[in-house]
Design a protein around this motif. Structure first.
Motif, mmCIF file in Angstrom:
data_model
loop_
_atom_site.group_PDB
_atom_site.id
_atom_site.type_symbol
_atom_site.label_atom_id
_atom_site.label_comp_id
_atom_site.label_asym_id
_atom_site.label_seq_id
_atom_site.Cartn_x
_atom_site.Cartn_y
_atom_site.Cartn_z
ATOM 1 N N ASP A 75 59.769 5.299 30.009
ATOM 2 C CA ASP A 75 61.212 5.178 30.327
ATOM 3 C C ASP A 75 60.875 4.539 31.517
ATOM 4 O O ASP A 75 60.334 5.600 32.942
ATOM 5 C CB ASP A 75 61.347 6.451 29.889
ATOM 6 N N ARG A 119 71.279 0.658 33.401
ATOM 7 C CA ARG A 119 70.317 -0.659 32.693
ATOM 8 C C ARG A 119 70.052 -0.005 31.316
ATOM 9 O O ARG A 119 70.082 -1.281 31.002
ATOM 10 C CB ARG A 119 69.357 -0.156 33.886
ATOM 11 N N PRO A 128 65.417 5.871 27.146
ATOM 12 C CA PRO A 128 64.743 5.867 28.178
ATOM 13 C C PRO A 128 65.633 4.818 29.325
ATOM 14 O O PRO A 128 66.097 3.874 30.245
ATOM 15 C CB PRO A 128 64.226 4.128 28.096
ATOM 16 N N ALA A 129 66.021 6.134 30.252
ATOM 17 C CA ALA A 129 67.746 6.288 31.241
ATOM 18 C C ALA A 129 66.761 7.093 32.396
ATOM 19 O O ALA A 129 68.185 7.508 32.998
ATOM 20 C CB ALA A 129 68.790 6.643 30.421
ATOM 21 N N GLY A 130 65.794 7.481 32.087
ATOM 22 C CA GLY A 130 65.389 8.368 33.648
ATOM 23 C C GLY A 130 65.360 9.836 33.314
ATOM 24 O O GLY A 130 64.512 10.697 34.200
ATOM 25 N N HIS A 144 63.721 11.780 31.796
ATOM 26 C CA HIS A 144 63.145 13.087 32.269
ATOM 27 C C HIS A 144 61.739 13.523 33.102
ATOM 28 O O HIS A 144 61.036 14.302 32.832
ATOM 29 C CB HIS A 144 61.440 12.405 31.588
ATOM 30 N N ALA A 145 62.295 13.111 33.652
ATOM 31 C CA ALA A 145 61.848 12.845 35.601
ATOM 32 C C ALA A 145 62.658 14.679 36.088
ATOM 33 O O ALA A 145 62.364 14.478 37.500
ATOM 34 C CB ALA A 145 61.923 12.204 36.219
ATOM 35 N N ALA A 147 62.598 15.561 39.856
ATOM 36 C CA ALA A 147 63.544 15.246 40.899
ATOM 37 C C ALA A 147 64.172 16.288 41.162
ATOM 38 O O ALA A 147 64.878 16.052 42.291
ATOM 39 C CB ALA A 147 63.530 14.056 40.707
ATOM 40 N N ARG A 189 71.963 8.023 40.808
ATOM 41 C CA ARG A 189 70.626 7.858 40.843
ATOM 42 C C ARG A 189 70.723 7.400 39.484
ATOM 43 O O ARG A 189 70.044 6.730 38.388
ATOM 44 C CB ARG A 189 69.855 8.055 41.209
ATOM 45 N N GLU A 221 63.683 -2.803 42.654
ATOM 46 C CA GLU A 221 64.498 -4.247 42.912
ATOM 47 C C GLU A 221 65.579 -2.861 44.204
ATOM 48 O O GLU A 221 65.462 -3.746 44.638
ATOM 49 C CB GLU A 221 65.809 -3.213 42.069
ATOM 50 N N LEU A 235 57.270 19.252 40.560
ATOM 51 C CA LEU A 235 57.100 17.953 39.544
ATOM 52 C C LEU A 235 58.065 17.257 38.976
ATOM 53 O O LEU A 235 58.230 16.261 38.799
ATOM 54 C CB LEU A 235 57.030 19.404 38.124
ATOM 55 N N THR A 250 55.181 8.983 30.592
ATOM 56 C CA THR A 250 56.465 8.338 30.926
ATOM 57 C C THR A 250 56.224 7.522 31.510
ATOM 58 O O THR A 250 57.552 6.602 31.478
ATOM 59 C CB THR A 250 57.000 9.682 30.581
ATOM 60 N N ALA A 251 56.519 7.185 33.545
ATOM 61 C CA ALA A 251 57.565 6.610 33.918
ATOM 62 C C ALA A 251 57.205 5.360 34.001
ATOM 63 O O ALA A 251 57.672 4.483 34.337
ATOM 64 C CB ALA A 251 57.465 7.653 35.259
ATOM 65 N N LEU A 311 61.818 0.433 37.697
ATOM 66 C CA LEU A 311 62.385 -0.753 38.055
ATOM 67 C C LEU A 311 63.461 -0.446 38.906
ATOM 68 O O LEU A 311 63.019 -1.899 40.111
ATOM 69 C CB LEU A 311 63.058 -1.330 36.301
ATOM 70 N N GLU A 312 64.400 0.806 38.842
ATOM 71 C CA GLU A 312 65.140 0.791 40.295
ATOM 72 C C GLU A 312 64.177 0.978 41.785
ATOM 73 O O GLU A 312 64.875 0.516 42.250
ATOM 74 C CB GLU A 312 65.965 2.156 40.416
ATOM 75 N N GLN A 356 70.816 4.621 36.678
ATOM 76 C CA GLN A 356 68.608 4.465 35.367
ATOM 77 C C GLN A 356 69.706 4.202 33.970
ATOM 78 O O GLN A 356 69.150 3.303 33.120
ATOM 79 C CB GLN A 356 68.417 5.016 35.455
ATOM 80 N N SER A 405 62.672 3.425 33.793
ATOM 81 C CA SER A 405 63.498 2.776 34.645
ATOM 82 C C SER A 405 63.944 3.746 36.413
ATOM 83 O O SER A 405 64.782 2.596 36.852
ATOM 84 C CB SER A 405 65.384 3.586 33.933
ATOM 85 N N ALA A 406 63.223 4.069 36.333
ATOM 86 C CA ALA A 406 63.228 4.480 37.644
ATOM 87 C C ALA A 406 62.190 3.683 38.314
ATOM 88 O O ALA A 406 62.444 3.403 39.860
ATOM 89 C CB ALA A 406 62.606 6.048 37.855
ATOM 90 N N GLU A 461 59.529 9.980 41.209
ATOM 91 C CA GLU A 461 58.970 10.947 41.104
ATOM 92 C C GLU A 461 58.872 11.124 39.333
ATOM 93 O O GLU A 461 59.895 10.619 38.521
ATOM 94 C CB GLU A 461 60.181 12.689 41.533
ATOM 95 N N THR A 462 57.762 11.379 38.589
ATOM 96 C CA THR A 462 57.571 11.593 37.626
ATOM 97 C C THR A 462 57.755 13.094 36.593
ATOM 98 O O THR A 462 57.356 12.622 35.568
ATOM 99 C CB THR A 462 55.779 11.151 37.411
#
Lengths: 224, 225
Positions: free
Chosen positions: B99, A97, A15-17, A19-20, A223, A90, B108, A221, B94-95, B104-105, A94, B101-102, B87-88
Motif C-alpha cells: 500500500d 488516488r 491500498p488506501a493507507g 494500515h498506518a 499515525a 490525508r 508528490e 507506531l 506494507t508502506a 506517493l503522497e 490516499q 499511497s502514503a 508513518e508505517t
C-alpha cells in the motif's frame, strides 16, 4: 449494482493507507483503556456508534450524490480535533488516488481537481463507492465496518492480542454494524432533502482529545 | 539492467514518469535492507555527495515514526523542508510495497513544495530480507546489507538480495572484527545476482559512498536522457 466491488472496497488490503492508522486504538492502549478483547469490544462499540455512524452517514450521502463540498464542511463541523481533520483529509486523498486508478472515470478525476487538498475520507469513500457502481447502503457498510476493523487489526499488533479473539469482537459487533449502517442511510436520504444538518453528529470526546495527544507524541507506531 | 523503465500512461497511480506540465519528474530511488545495515548513513552520505550538483529530497519510512528523519535533520544533510517522514503502522514493508499511497503522497508533496527535483531517495524502515519496493513507487532500488549481519546473507538470497538494482554490502571495515569473509560474500552475491551490480563499501573509508553515488548518477543520466 455490483456486489463484488463491495468486497474489494471493504477489504483491509485495499491500498488506501488505512494500515498506518489505528483509529484511536494506540492512544487507548497507551492509556490503559484497551487491555484485552473485552475492552477492545467496548472501545469498538463506542467508536461504531459515534465516529462510525457519522462516517457511515457521510459516505452514504456522498454515494447518493450529495454535494461533496457541503459534506466535507459537515464532516469538519463534526470533527473538533484538528489532528483528526488532518488525518481524515490525508486518508481521503490516499483513497481518492486508489479509487481513481481502480475505477477510472470522470467523476473522481473531477473531485481531485476541485478539491486538491482533499476531502474527509468518508466523503471520498461514498464517491468511490458510487464510481464502483455501489449504492448508499454499501458505502455506509464500508464506513461502519472500517470504523471498527481498523482498531481491531491495530490492537492485534499493539497488544499481541490473539487474532481469533479480535475477529470474534468484530463478529459480535455485526448486528450493531447493521443497525448503524441502516440508520446512516436513512439520515443520508433525509439530508438530500433537508440539507446536511440532518446527518448525525454523534461525538466521542475522548477519541478527539486522545487524537490530539497522540499526534503530539513521539515514538508511536500508528499515525493516528 | 532496465535503465529505462517508462511508466507513462498509468494516470492516477503516481508512477507516471511525467509531471502534469509534461516535464520528467524526479527519479525515485528506494533504499531497503535489514535493521542497522546502514541505510540512513548511506542516505546521509549520498545527500552530502550529491547535493552540490543535484536538487534532491528524502522520504523516510520509520517504524517508530521520525527516528531516521530526525537523524538526517541533526546531520543537516538537507534543509528540513526536503525531508519527509512517512508513518508505517508497525509494518514498514506494507508502506513501500503493498500500500504505497502514503509514500506517493509524500513524494508528490515534496516536489510541490520544493519545485522540480532531480532525485528523491525513499528509505524503507529496517525490515527483513523479503522487503522490496513496489515498481509503482520507485524507479530503481538499492538493497543495503552489512558484513556484521552475517556473511551468509548473500548466499541465503531473498528478493532484496537477488532482485535489487544495486546490492550494497556495507561496513566492510568491520569484516576482520566479525570474522566475515568479504571474498565469499562477493562471490555469493555474484552467483545470486548474475549481471546485477554489487558494491562493497565502508562509509568510514576514504572512498566512502563514492561508488554508490556514481551508480546513482548513471541511473539519473539514463532517466533524464
Amino acid at each position: 449494482m455490483n456486489r463484488a466491488a463491495l468486497l474489494l472496497l471493504a477489504d483491509g488490503r485495499f491500498p488506501a493507507g488505512g494500515h498506518a492508522h489505528s483509529g484511536g486504538a494506540e492512544a487507548a492502549v497507551r492509556a490503559g483503556r484497551i487491555t484485552d478483547a473485552a475492552s477492545l469490544e467496548a472501545f469498538c462499540r463506542g467508536r461504531l456508534h459515534t465516529a462510525g455512524l457519522v462516517a457511515a452517514s457521510l459516505a452514504a450521502a456522498a454515494a447518493l450524490g450529495a454535494e461533496p463540498g457541503e459534506l466535507d464542511a459537515a464532516a469538519d463541523a463534526r470533527t473538533p480535533s484538528p489532528a483528526l481533520r488532518d488525518t481524515a483529509r490525508r486518508l481521503g486523498r490516499q483513497l481518492l488516488r486508489a479509487g481513481r486508478t481502480t475505477w477510472p472515470g470522470g467523476q473522481l478525476d473531477a473531485l481531485a481537481t476541485v478539491f486538491p487538498r482533499g476531502l474527509h475520507q468518508p466523503v471520498v469513500l461514498g464517491a468511490v463507492a458510487r464510481a464502483a457502481g455501489l449504492g448508499p447502503e454499501d458505502a455506509a457498510y464500508c464506513a461502519a465496518y472500517e470504523s471498527v476493523g481498523g482498531p481491531a487489526t491495530a490492537t492485534v499488533r499493539l497488544l499481541s492480542l490473539d487474532p481469533f479473539d479480535a475477529t470474534g469482537v468484530l463478529a459480535r459487533l455485526a448486528p450493531d454494524t447493521d443497525r448503524v449502517a441502516g440508520r446512516a442511510v436513512r439520515a443520508a436520504r433525509e439530508a438530500l432533502t433537508d440539507g446536511v444538518d440532518a446527518l448525525p453528529a454523534a461525538s466521542a470526546p475522548l477519541l478527539e482529545i486522545s487524537a490530539e495527544a497522540h499526534a503530539a507524541r513521539g515514538g508511536r507506531l500508528f499515525a493516528s | 539492467m532496465h535503465l529505462h523503465r517508462h511508466h507513462d500512461g498509468l494516470g492516477g497511480s503516481g508512477a507516471a514518469a511525467h509531471r502534469p506540465d509534461g516535464t520528467r519528474r524526479a527519479l525515485r530511488l528506494g533504499l531497503g535492507g535489514p535493521v542497522g545495515s546502514g541505510k540512513t548513513a548511506t542516505v546521509a552520505a549520498l545527500c552530502r555527495q550529491l547535493r552540490p550538483e543535484l536538487s534532491l529530497a528524502v522520504v523516510t519510512n520509520d517504524i517508530y515514526t521520525r527516528e531516521d528523519a530526525e537523524f538526517l535533520l541533526r546531520e543537516a544533510v538537507l534543509p528540513p523542508e526536503r525531508i519527509t517522514a512517512v508513518e508505517t503502522g508497525a509494518c514498514p514493508h506494507t508502506a513501500i510495497r503493498d500500500d504505497i499511497s502514503a509514500n506517493l503522497e509524500a513524494v508528490e508533496e515534496l516536489e510541490e513544495r520544493s519545485g522540480p527535483l532531480d532525485l528523491i531517495l525513499i528509505e524503507s524502515g529496517g525490515d527483513n530480507l523479503t522487503a522490496t519496493f513496489s515498481r509503482g513507487l520507485v524507479d530503481a532500488q538499492i538493497f543495503v546489507i552489512d558484513v556484521a549481519g552475517g556473511d551468509d546473507i548473500p548466499r541465503k538470497g531473498g528478493p532484496g538480495v537477488t532482485t535489487a538494482d544495486l546490492l550494497v554490502v556495507n561496513k566492510t571495515d568491520l569484516a576482520p572484527h566479525v570474522g566475515a569473509d568479504l571474498a565469499r560474500m562477493a562471490a555469493d552475491a555474484k552467483a545470486q545476482r548474475a549481471e546485477l551490480p554489487v558494491v562493497l563499501q565502508s562509509l568510514r573509508g576514504e572512498a566512502g559512498v563514492a561508488e554508490v553515488a556514481a551508480w546513482v548518477r548513471e541511473r539519473l543520466a539514463a532517466w533524464q536522457a
